[in-house]
Scaffold this motif. Structure first.
Motif, PDB file in Angstrom:
ATOM      1  N   UNK A  57       0.824  -1.220   0.000  1.00  0.00           N
ATOM      2  CA  UNK A  57       0.000   0.000   0.000  1.00  0.00           C
ATOM      3  C   UNK A  57       0.854   1.264   0.000  1.00  0.00           C
ATOM      4  N   UNK A  58       2.111   1.148   0.412  1.00  0.00           N
ATOM      5  CA  UNK A  58       3.002   2.303   0.477  1.00  0.00           C
ATOM      6  C   UNK A  58       3.908   2.438  -0.739  1.00  0.00           C
ATOM      7  N   UNK A  59       3.881   1.447  -1.620  1.00  0.00           N
ATOM      8  CA  UNK A  59       4.759   1.469  -2.795  1.00  0.00           C
ATOM      9  C   UNK A  59       4.158   2.385  -3.853  1.00  0.00           C
ATOM     10  N   UNK A  60       5.009   3.230  -4.427  1.00  0.00           N
ATOM     11  CA  UNK A  60       4.581   4.141  -5.485  1.00  0.00           C
ATOM     12  C   UNK A  60       4.898   3.504  -6.835  1.00  0.00           C
ATOM     13  N   UNK A  61       3.856   3.259  -7.626  1.00  0.00           N
ATOM     14  CA  UNK A  61       4.051   2.676  -8.954  1.00  0.00           C
ATOM     15  C   UNK A  61       3.924   3.787  -9.988  1.00  0.00           C
ATOM     16  N   UNK A  62       5.025   4.060 -10.672  1.00  0.00           N
ATOM     17  CA  UNK A  62       5.010   5.000 -11.785  1.00  0.00           C
ATOM     18  C   UNK A  62       5.058   4.189 -13.074  1.00  0.00           C
ATOM     19  N   UNK A  63       4.664   4.818 -14.162  1.00  0.00           N
ATOM     20  CA  UNK A  63       4.657   4.124 -15.453  1.00  0.00           C
ATOM     21  C   UNK A  63       6.053   3.599 -15.789  1.00  0.00           C
ATOM     22  N   UNK A  64       7.079   4.388 -15.518  1.00  0.00           N
ATOM     23  CA  UNK A  64       8.446   3.938 -15.833  1.00  0.00           C
ATOM     24  C   UNK A  64       8.836   2.724 -14.993  1.00  0.00           C
ATOM     25  N   UNK A  65       8.349   2.633 -13.758  1.00  0.00           N
ATOM     26  CA  UNK A  65       8.642   1.478 -12.911  1.00  0.00           C
ATOM     27  C   UNK A  65       7.964   0.228 -13.485  1.00  0.00           C
ATOM     28  N   UNK A  66       6.732   0.386 -13.937  1.00  0.00           N
ATOM     29  CA  UNK A  66       6.001  -0.743 -14.516  1.00  0.00           C
ATOM     30  C   UNK A  66       6.671  -1.202 -15.800  1.00  0.00           C
ATOM     31  N   UNK A  67       7.110  -0.262 -16.627  1.00  0.00           N
ATOM     32  CA  UNK A  67       7.816  -0.619 -17.865  1.00  0.00           C
ATOM     33  C   UNK A  67       9.109  -1.359 -17.549  1.00  0.00           C
ATOM     34  N   UNK A  68       9.857  -0.861 -16.563  1.00  0.00           N
ATOM     35  CA  UNK A  68      11.101  -1.530 -16.167  1.00  0.00           C
ATOM     36  C   UNK A  68      10.816  -2.945 -15.664  1.00  0.00           C
TER      37      UNK A  68
END
Length: 153
Positions: A57-68
């Protein structure tokens, strides 16, 4: 004697676990002992994954993280293939392996509790959020896709 206490404990555990089981325990005692440690293992795994879920719940998912993460999933599977395939191939002249051993060991890898725990232990550096998010994505892939597909051999 100036010996390492942790190493002494590991050696004692190996001796007691291997020789003690065989020489000092009845079959019924071994069965109860195995059942006890299997229960402890399941309880600790449940606690670990509850804590991992709460941390999610505390993890920040950004688009670049998902792509990586999507790029690194095949890299991790390939790395496991190499890490399993090379030793198994080198040991084949000395030991017999079941058919498709490399494929099974590659695909049936650990599900990620240790990986997430290690990622969460990273100190607060700028790359920490990315490493945690990518680790979570790889672990979720491992649990959902690899875990569910493992029964189809």
């Amino acid at each position: 004697m100036h010996l390492s206490a942790p190493i002494a404990i590991v050696v004692a555990g190996l001796l007691i676990g291997n020789h003690g089981r065989r020489l000092a325990m009845s079959e019924r005692t071994r069965e109860h002992l195995d059942n006890f440690w299997e229960l402890i293992d399941e309880i600790l795994n449940a606690v670990l994954f509850v804590l991992i879920g709460l941390e999610l719940m505390l993890v920040h998912f950004e688009i670049s993280f998902i792509q990586a993460g999507m790029i690194l999933i095949p890299v991790v599977v390939l790395a496991r293939f190499v890490a399993v395939g090379v030793p198994v191939t080198l040991m084949k002249p000395f030991r017999k392996f079941t058919p498709h051993a490399i494929r099974i060991l590659t695909w049936g890898g650990l599900r990620g509790g240790i990986s997430v725990a290690l990622a969460l232990s990273i100190p607060n550096v700028p790359e920490r959020d990315m490493l945690i998010a990518v680790t979570y994505l790889i672990v979720v892939f491992s649990i959902l896709f690899k875990g569910l597909r493992s029964g189809h051999w």
